[in-house]
Design a protein around this motif. Structure first.
Motif, short mmCIF file in Angstrom:
data_model
loop_
_atom_site.label_atom_id
_atom_site.label_comp_id
_atom_site.label_asym_id
_atom_site.label_seq_id
_atom_site.Cartn_x
_atom_site.Cartn_y
_atom_site.Cartn_z
N ASP A 196 6.61 1.43 -3.87
CA ASP A 196 5.16 1.63 -4.03
C ASP A 196 4.39 0.98 -2.91
N GLN A 197 4.76 -0.26 -2.53
CA GLN A 197 4.08 -0.94 -1.43
C GLN A 197 4.26 -0.16 -0.14
N PHE A 198 5.48 0.31 0.09
CA PHE A 198 5.76 1.07 1.31
C PHE A 198 4.92 2.34 1.37
N ASN A 199 4.91 3.09 0.27
CA ASN A 199 4.15 4.35 0.23
C ASN A 199 2.66 4.11 0.44
N GLU A 200 2.13 3.09 -0.21
CA GLU A 200 0.71 2.78 -0.08
C GLU A 200 0.35 2.41 1.36
N ASN A 201 1.17 1.59 1.99
CA ASN A 201 0.93 1.18 3.37
C ASN A 201 1.06 2.37 4.32
N HIS A 202 2.04 3.21 4.08
CA HIS A 202 2.25 4.38 4.93
C HIS A 202 1.05 5.33 4.87
N ILE A 203 0.55 5.58 3.69
CA ILE A 203 -0.62 6.46 3.52
C ILE A 203 -1.83 5.85 4.21
N GLU A 204 -2.03 4.56 4.04
CA GLU A 204 -3.17 3.87 4.65
C GLU A 204 -3.11 3.94 6.18
N GLU A 205 -1.93 3.73 6.76
CA GLU A 205 -1.79 3.78 8.22
C GLU A 205 -1.98 5.20 8.75
N ARG A 206 -1.49 6.19 8.03
CA ARG A 206 -1.68 7.58 8.45
C ARG A 206 -3.17 7.92 8.46
N ASN A 207 -3.88 7.47 7.44
CA ASN A 207 -5.32 7.74 7.36
C ASN A 207 -6.06 7.08 8.52
N GLU A 208 -5.66 5.86 8.88
CA GLU A 208 -6.27 5.18 10.02
C GLU A 208 -6.02 5.94 11.32
N GLU A 209 -4.79 6.45 11.49
CA GLU A 209 -4.48 7.20 12.71
C GLU A 209 -5.30 8.48 12.78
N VAL A 210 -5.49 9.15 11.65
CA VAL A 210 -6.27 10.38 11.63
C VAL A 210 -7.71 10.09 11.99
N GLU A 211 -8.25 8.97 11.50
CA GLU A 211 -9.64 8.60 11.80
C GLU A 211 -9.82 8.34 13.29
#
Length: 69
Positions: free
Chosen positions: A53-68
């Motif tokens: 869960d921690q891994f998935n949450e961090n991965h989603i957050e980092e992907r969103n930052e890259e898209v921004e």
């Protein structure tokens, strides 16, 4: 957000940046993951294991930052 200051030294190898991008595409991972792996290996750091869960949450957050960006 915490940040890390990277100073530019004359011996800084700028050719690592395209290699990081190639690894991102090849491994389908985020730049942050690749850079963390490189830094952890260089300094011999062993992070505490994360739950899935921690891994998935961090991965989603980092992907969103890259898209921004």
């Amino acid at each position: 957000m915490p940040s890390l200051e990277i100073k530019r030294y004359k011996d800084f190898k700028k050719d690592i940046l395209p290699k990081i991008d190639a690894l991102v595409a090849e491994q389908n991972r985020t730049r942050s993951d690749i850079i963390k792996d490189i830094l952890y290996a260089k300094f011999g750091y062993e992070p505490d294991p994360w739950s899935q869960d921690q891994f998935n949450e961090n991965h989603i957050e980092e992907r969103n930052e890259e898209v921004e960006l």
